[in-house]
Motif scaffolding. Sequence first.
Motif, short mmCIF file in Angstrom:
data_model
loop_
_atom_site.label_atom_id
_atom_site.label_comp_id
_atom_site.label_asym_id
_atom_site.label_seq_id
_atom_site.Cartn_x
_atom_site.Cartn_y
_atom_site.Cartn_z
N GLY A 17 -7.80 10.96 -10.19
CA GLY A 17 -7.57 10.11 -11.31
C GLY A 17 -6.15 9.88 -11.36
O GLY A 17 -5.34 10.13 -10.48
N ARG A 18 -5.59 9.21 -12.49
CA ARG A 18 -4.26 8.67 -12.68
C ARG A 18 -3.78 9.83 -13.43
O ARG A 18 -4.23 10.90 -13.96
CB ARG A 18 -4.42 7.55 -13.66
N TYR A 19 -2.27 9.89 -13.29
CA TYR A 19 -1.30 10.64 -13.79
C TYR A 19 -0.47 10.04 -14.64
O TYR A 19 -0.22 8.80 -14.66
CB TYR A 19 -0.55 11.53 -12.65
N ASP A 20 0.06 10.67 -15.69
CA ASP A 20 1.16 10.21 -16.59
C ASP A 20 2.39 9.99 -16.08
O ASP A 20 3.09 9.14 -15.84
CB ASP A 20 1.34 10.97 -17.89
N VAL A 59 -2.06 8.01 -5.16
CA VAL A 59 -2.38 8.36 -6.40
C VAL A 59 -1.44 7.30 -7.37
O VAL A 59 -0.68 6.45 -6.93
CB VAL A 59 -1.59 9.61 -6.84
N GLN A 60 -1.94 7.21 -8.52
CA GLN A 60 -1.20 6.23 -9.49
C GLN A 60 -0.73 7.09 -10.74
O GLN A 60 -1.04 8.18 -11.18
CB GLN A 60 -1.97 5.30 -10.14
N ALA A 61 0.43 6.53 -11.28
CA ALA A 61 1.08 7.34 -12.38
C ALA A 61 1.89 6.29 -13.20
O ALA A 61 2.27 5.31 -12.52
CB ALA A 61 2.30 8.23 -11.96
N ARG A 62 1.73 6.57 -14.67
CA ARG A 62 2.44 5.75 -15.24
C ARG A 62 4.03 5.36 -15.06
O ARG A 62 4.79 4.39 -15.59
CB ARG A 62 2.16 6.07 -16.92
N THR A 78 2.09 3.01 -7.84
CA THR A 78 1.18 3.51 -6.81
C THR A 78 1.62 4.23 -5.63
O THR A 78 2.71 3.77 -5.00
CB THR A 78 0.27 2.39 -6.20
N GLY A 133 2.55 0.48 -13.53
CA GLY A 133 2.66 1.82 -13.21
C GLY A 133 3.31 2.10 -11.73
O GLY A 133 3.82 0.78 -11.14
#
Length: 540
Positions: A22-25, A222-225, A209, A207
């Motif tokens: 999933g996504r991360y902060d 992965v994705q992160a804000r 990628t 965010g």
Amino acid sequence: MTTLPPTPSAPSTSPATAPDAGRYDVLVVGGGINGCGIARDLAGRGWRVLLAERDDLAAHTSSSSTKLIHGGLRYLEYYEFGLVRKALMEREVLLKSAPHIMWPLRFVMPHDPKANFLRPVWMIRIGLFLYDHLARREVLPGSEGVNLRAHKVGAPLKPQFTHGFVYSDGWVNDARLVVLNAIDAQAKGATVLTHTAVVSAQRDEQGWTAQLQSRDGTQRTVQARALVNAAGPWAESFLRDVARPARGEALATRSLRLVKGSHIIVPRVFEHDHAYIFQNPDKRIIFAIPYEDRFTLIGTTDVELEGDPGQAHIDAKETAYLCEQASRYFKQAIRPSDVVWSYSGVRPLLDDASGDPSAVTRDYLLEANHDAGAPLLSVWGGKITTFRKLAEDAADELGRLLGDQRRAWTEGAHLPGGDLSAYIGKAQRPDTDFERFVVELQRRHPWLSAALARRLARAYGSRVDRVLDNARSLADLGAEVAPGLHEAELHYLRREEWAVDASDVLWRRSKLGLHYTQGEQQQVTQWLAQAGAQTKRKVA
């Protein structure tokens, strides 16, 4: 001379750090002390955190320090009063958080009034007065003069050193400090991936990628804000070569001065438990510190580095320099042939145009960039003593950037293994608490030898129960793979501390490599290789 094993090349897998799809902060790049400290702080505030480290935790700078928790007495000469005060304030915070891997240490500064290269006595007294009073002390005693002819610390020194000064700082097992921060980060919900490089990071308005690549070539996205650049000596090149802004232009970066600090280890030069700080004719200082019971650590140098920080190593000139300076003070001459091990670390210092590498500031700068897309926070500079405060400041800033300020929590919190109350009851003083802990550990496990009990206590603190795993005899710990190192400990290190091969175990999770022969080191290498192969077969 024992040499550091090469960087391992086999892929690493750990069920405890399986990637979250999933996504991360926040994505934190870099598994040194700053990256792991930031990941821990963020995770403790409830953020979803992913930490990615290309090599092993503390594989570079963070395992190659002089291993001191100190204010930096010599920085007063450069008027770094703010940095010194900040570091002095952190000393006792850290000592209380993990008394098993950090403890007070008294330092001796010999003085000879006839040596014109030494700072004058009046200057030293003023410096030590400031050092004693810039921050509150509860645990560490203040400075004092010492008659070297009458005190035990004078015995190893040349006879011209008749008087000196003694002051307090602290000692830290630097690589274990990094690992404990990673353990705590994971316990609070962070995902920690070692041997995993961030090969690209694309920024847009929503965010980041990022493409991650394990050593076996496996890639994942992965994705992160927000992204934290805590790559240490590689922080500048990460922005230049890996991170990509939303509109394709290069990200602004800063100029780092990469300064190599090298250390040598020699057989024990003195018997007592104090360390020495020696002033050199070039106005630099070196330390001589009790190390691993049987040795003395001498360092450090300050040499400008050109080229890959990952390839930094001590050269003959540095070895000769450290031997020469130590021999100015010790009766027993230190020779290059005495060196049994050496190591070099690269300090990523902010370039302040100073001509002298020793004068470059050791303070840190947190630089936020969020004008053209998702937040980016880069960590520039820093020293191990101020890592917790750096991490707290970074987490505060990320909360601001993400629009959700969350309360700081690490001041007063124990690091894993640092809460000894289940063994000794209420804490009193970090140093005496640890000694009470060792006594109680031996009482509960009388089948442990005194030496093994103390080593395990130093390494793991109250987490030693996870290592012993309900063992009731030495046989329950499994085969003794090398002297004092049993299978149960190796299983624990693989299971809970991201250890993959002998480099991780012998030179970072411990310094057992310094005590083992080449044959004994090879036994550990073979055991870990077989354990890794078995894990691969089970996964397959």
